[in-house]
Design a protein around this motif. Structure first.
Motif, short mmCIF file in Angstrom:
data_model
loop_
_atom_site.label_atom_id
_atom_site.label_comp_id
_atom_site.label_asym_id
_atom_site.label_seq_id
_atom_site.Cartn_x
_atom_site.Cartn_y
_atom_site.Cartn_z
N PRO A 189 57.25 106.96 -36.81
CA PRO A 189 55.77 107.35 -36.50
C PRO A 189 55.72 109.02 -36.13
O PRO A 189 56.64 109.54 -35.65
CB PRO A 189 55.78 106.67 -35.13
CG PRO A 189 56.76 105.47 -35.17
CD PRO A 189 57.89 105.80 -36.04
N ASP A 190 54.50 109.61 -36.50
CA ASP A 190 54.40 110.84 -36.51
C ASP A 190 52.86 111.51 -36.73
O ASP A 190 52.20 110.88 -37.88
CB ASP A 190 55.38 111.54 -37.73
CG ASP A 190 55.19 113.21 -37.82
OD1 ASP A 190 54.60 113.59 -36.82
OD2 ASP A 190 55.85 113.62 -38.48
N THR A 191 52.35 111.79 -35.59
CA THR A 191 51.04 112.34 -35.67
C THR A 191 51.13 113.97 -35.90
O THR A 191 50.02 114.43 -35.58
CB THR A 191 49.99 111.65 -34.63
OG1 THR A 191 50.75 112.21 -33.29
CG2 THR A 191 50.16 110.32 -34.39
N SER A 192 51.95 114.44 -36.14
CA SER A 192 51.85 116.24 -36.34
C SER A 192 50.99 116.50 -37.38
O SER A 192 50.72 115.71 -38.24
CB SER A 192 53.29 116.69 -36.49
OG SER A 192 53.85 116.17 -37.81
N TYR A 193 50.79 117.54 -37.17
CA TYR A 193 49.86 118.29 -38.25
C TYR A 193 50.60 118.35 -39.68
O TYR A 193 49.73 118.18 -40.77
CB TYR A 193 49.53 119.70 -37.93
CG TYR A 193 48.45 120.42 -38.94
CD1 TYR A 193 47.14 119.97 -38.91
CD2 TYR A 193 48.74 121.40 -39.85
CE1 TYR A 193 46.21 120.44 -39.98
CE2 TYR A 193 47.88 121.89 -40.87
CZ TYR A 193 46.39 121.44 -40.71
OH TYR A 193 45.64 121.93 -41.38
N ASP A 194 51.80 118.24 -39.67
CA ASP A 194 52.63 118.37 -41.07
C ASP A 194 52.46 117.03 -41.81
O ASP A 194 52.26 117.03 -42.98
CB ASP A 194 53.90 118.96 -40.84
CG ASP A 194 54.26 120.38 -40.58
OD1 ASP A 194 53.26 121.06 -41.17
OD2 ASP A 194 55.35 120.86 -40.34
N SER A 195 52.60 116.26 -40.87
CA SER A 195 52.46 114.73 -41.14
C SER A 195 50.99 114.38 -41.91
O SER A 195 50.92 113.92 -42.84
CB SER A 195 52.68 113.69 -40.27
OG SER A 195 52.44 112.48 -40.82
N LEU A 196 49.87 115.03 -41.16
CA LEU A 196 48.50 114.96 -41.59
C LEU A 196 48.51 115.71 -43.03
O LEU A 196 47.79 114.94 -44.03
CB LEU A 196 47.62 115.58 -40.75
CG LEU A 196 46.17 115.74 -41.28
CD1 LEU A 196 45.58 114.28 -41.22
CD2 LEU A 196 45.50 116.72 -40.48
#
Length: 315
Positions: A189-196
């Protein structure tokens, strides 16, 4: 170009086995070779155009946000908008310095530099992905992400697949086999900007004006809001977004339009071809065909995107 993008997409978690790319002028039925050509060709006519000094009295060269850069016309004031709204987000969005050229994804200048009055400092990927529909998608995604409305970040591919960011953020990745698309759990799980950004690059590759048109409903001009679009879906297709609104004492509106285009390029505020010194488009002057500097829209093209629909978070 397509092979390069595919290699890059493999690196961020997509398993791609055959679905085709789409953009401003790409349709679901085009061949790969046609799509590659369309992404590399900028639709222009006549000799190359270069930027000129701005003489627009409504432009404040010192302003570094949309609201401070472009003043309202005499007799008009900006509409009242809710705190945290998309309108507030765009009005406070950073702009490139006055008279900045519109740059393409590779850092070169767009051929036509006479169509815009300001350039948004909106992130632009370094591949030829973020074209017209993609720019509108990026605005909505950046807004929803910055306000933590993750469940509202969801866009359809041209084959109808619903690419929900909440599922991506929970570690699922998109698996493509021909025209079949599915989710596979393969990341943390990842909601970071890089993931976006990784998620958006996938969306940009498989969504376009055709899919956007399925997510939109026609609206009357009198109901205009920031975030609405003039949209022609399909091939050829194009979209421009309403990025600001003002009105006079009689309630008549004026609006600013912005666009990305092809090849992928910076999101920029358009001039109004009917007014040399005024970029605002006036409600009373809108007729069809509706002319913008680089595209003409037909009646019925003014639409509202349904990106406000809430999606259930995945298990």
């Amino acid at each position: 170009m397509k092979k390069l993008v595919q290699r890059l997409l493999f690196g961020i978690g997509i398993l791609s086995l055959g679905i085709t790319f789409t953009g401003c002028h790409a349709s679901h039925s085009q061949t790969d070779s046609q799509k590659t050509i369309s992404r590399q060709t900028e639709p222009q006519a006549g000799p190359a155009q270069t930027e000129t000094s701005s003489t627009l009295s409504l432009i404040d060269a010192s302003g570094m946000t949309l609201e401070s850069r472009i003043h309202t016309p005499d007799g008009y004031t900006r509409t009242k908008e809710a705190d945290g709204s998309l309108a507030e987000f765009l009005r406070n969005y950073a702009m490139e310095p006055d008279q900045s050229p519109v740059l393409l994804y590779d850092g070169s200048k767009k051929r036509n530099q006479k169509a815009h009055v300001a350039v948004f400092d909106l992130p632009l990927e370094h591949e030829d992905l973020q074209q017209c529909a993609d720019s509108a998608i990026r605005v909505y995604a950046e807004y929803f992400w910055s306000t933590k409305q993750y469940d509202r970040i969801a866009f359809h591919f041209t084959n109808g697949f619903d690419a929900q960011y909440t599922k991506w953020a929970n570690g699922y990745r998109i698996r493509v086999n021909g025209n079949n698309v599915s989710w596979i759990k393969s990341a943390q799980p990842d909601t970071s900007y890089d993931s976006l950004k990784d998620y958006l690059r996938i969306v940009f590759s498989y969504a376009g004006t055709a899919s956007m048109d399925t997510e939109a409903q026609p609206i009357p001009l009198s109901d205009l809001q920031v975030g609405d679009v003039f949209l022609k879906g399909g091939n050829p297709g194009h979209v421009v977004m309403v990025v600001d609104l003002c009105e006079n004492a009689d309630g008549k509106k004026a609006f600013l339009l912005a666009q990305g285009y092809m090849p992928a390029q910076q999101f920029h505020v358009l001039k109004n071809p009917a007014h040399e010194d005024d970029p605002w488009y006036y409600e009373d002057e809108v007729t069809y065909p509706f002319h913008t500097p680089e595209y003409t829209f037909q009646k019925g093209s003014l639409k509202r995107l349904n990106y406000g629909i809430t999606h259930t978070a995945p298990e």
